[in-house]
Motif scaffolding. Sequence first.
Motif, mmCIF file in Angstrom:
data_model
loop_
_atom_site.group_PDB
_atom_site.id
_atom_site.type_symbol
_atom_site.label_atom_id
_atom_site.label_comp_id
_atom_site.label_asym_id
_atom_site.label_seq_id
_atom_site.Cartn_x
_atom_site.Cartn_y
_atom_site.Cartn_z
ATOM 1 N N ARG A 1 2.462 7.659 1.602
ATOM 2 C CA ARG A 1 2.350 7.797 2.388
ATOM 3 C C ARG A 1 1.284 8.089 2.771
ATOM 4 N N CYS A 2 0.895 6.946 3.693
ATOM 5 C CA CYS A 2 -0.422 6.926 4.657
ATOM 6 C C CYS A 2 -0.358 7.122 5.854
ATOM 7 N N CYS A 3 -1.454 7.461 6.442
ATOM 8 C CA CYS A 3 -1.466 6.942 8.191
ATOM 9 C C CYS A 3 -2.166 5.895 8.534
ATOM 10 N N CYS A 4 -2.550 5.618 9.506
ATOM 11 C CA CYS A 4 -2.635 4.414 10.043
ATOM 12 C C CYS A 4 -4.131 4.132 9.650
ATOM 13 N N ASP B 1 -5.749 5.359 7.016
ATOM 14 C CA ASP B 1 -5.959 4.488 5.887
ATOM 15 C C ASP B 1 -5.763 3.192 5.388
ATOM 16 N N PHE B 2 -4.534 2.774 6.392
ATOM 17 C CA PHE B 2 -4.535 1.194 6.432
ATOM 18 C C PHE B 2 -6.097 0.341 6.697
ATOM 19 N N THR C 1 5.391 6.578 6.051
ATOM 20 C CA THR C 1 6.358 6.118 3.979
ATOM 21 C C THR C 1 7.232 4.884 4.034
ATOM 22 N N ARG D 1 0.920 4.092 -2.854
ATOM 23 C CA ARG D 1 0.869 5.554 -2.417
ATOM 24 C C ARG D 1 1.812 6.733 -1.740
ATOM 25 N N ASP E 1 -8.396 0.018 4.665
ATOM 26 C CA ASP E 1 -8.133 -1.066 3.585
ATOM 27 C C ASP E 1 -7.930 -2.740 4.263
ATOM 28 N N ALA F 1 0.629 -1.009 0.504
ATOM 29 C CA ALA F 1 0.013 0.331 0.168
ATOM 30 C C ALA F 1 1.106 1.568 -0.061
ATOM 31 N N LEU F 2 1.924 1.652 0.954
ATOM 32 C CA LEU F 2 3.414 2.434 0.370
ATOM 33 C C LEU F 2 3.370 2.394 -0.676
ATOM 34 N N ASN G 1 1.659 10.071 9.540
ATOM 35 C CA ASN G 1 1.898 9.558 8.290
ATOM 36 C C ASN G 1 3.246 8.444 7.956
#
Length: 112
Positions: free
Chosen positions: A35-38, A40-41, A77, A33, A44, A29-30, A75
């Motif tokens: 960059r994601c925050c918790c 976001d995960f 990465t 994208r 998904d 996923a990273l 965030n």
Amino acid sequence: MTTDSEPEARLCEQLRALGHPVRLAILRALAERSRCCCGDFCRDLPLAQSTVSQHLKVLTEAGLVRLEKSGLRSNYTIAGDSLAGLKGALDRLFREMPGADAGADRHADTLA
């Protein structure tokens, strides 16, 4: 032969971190994208926030993911330099093994 060196211990820690399907999914996923925050995960993955946070902690402690805090937002990465180091360590390991590349071309597609 000694295996207690710091680079060997780090390699083992990183391989253990990659040894769980959820953590591989997080890395994928990273990669998509950047960059994601918790949260976001959590959207998904069918997991509780606390479980996702624990997986992120393992990846962060292994140096494969970086945590960047910006105010109240955190965030994540990919730590590209660490992943490149891991790849290099694995490349060296396999070069040292006789016959390790014999079936590499045949099995390369299964890892992608």
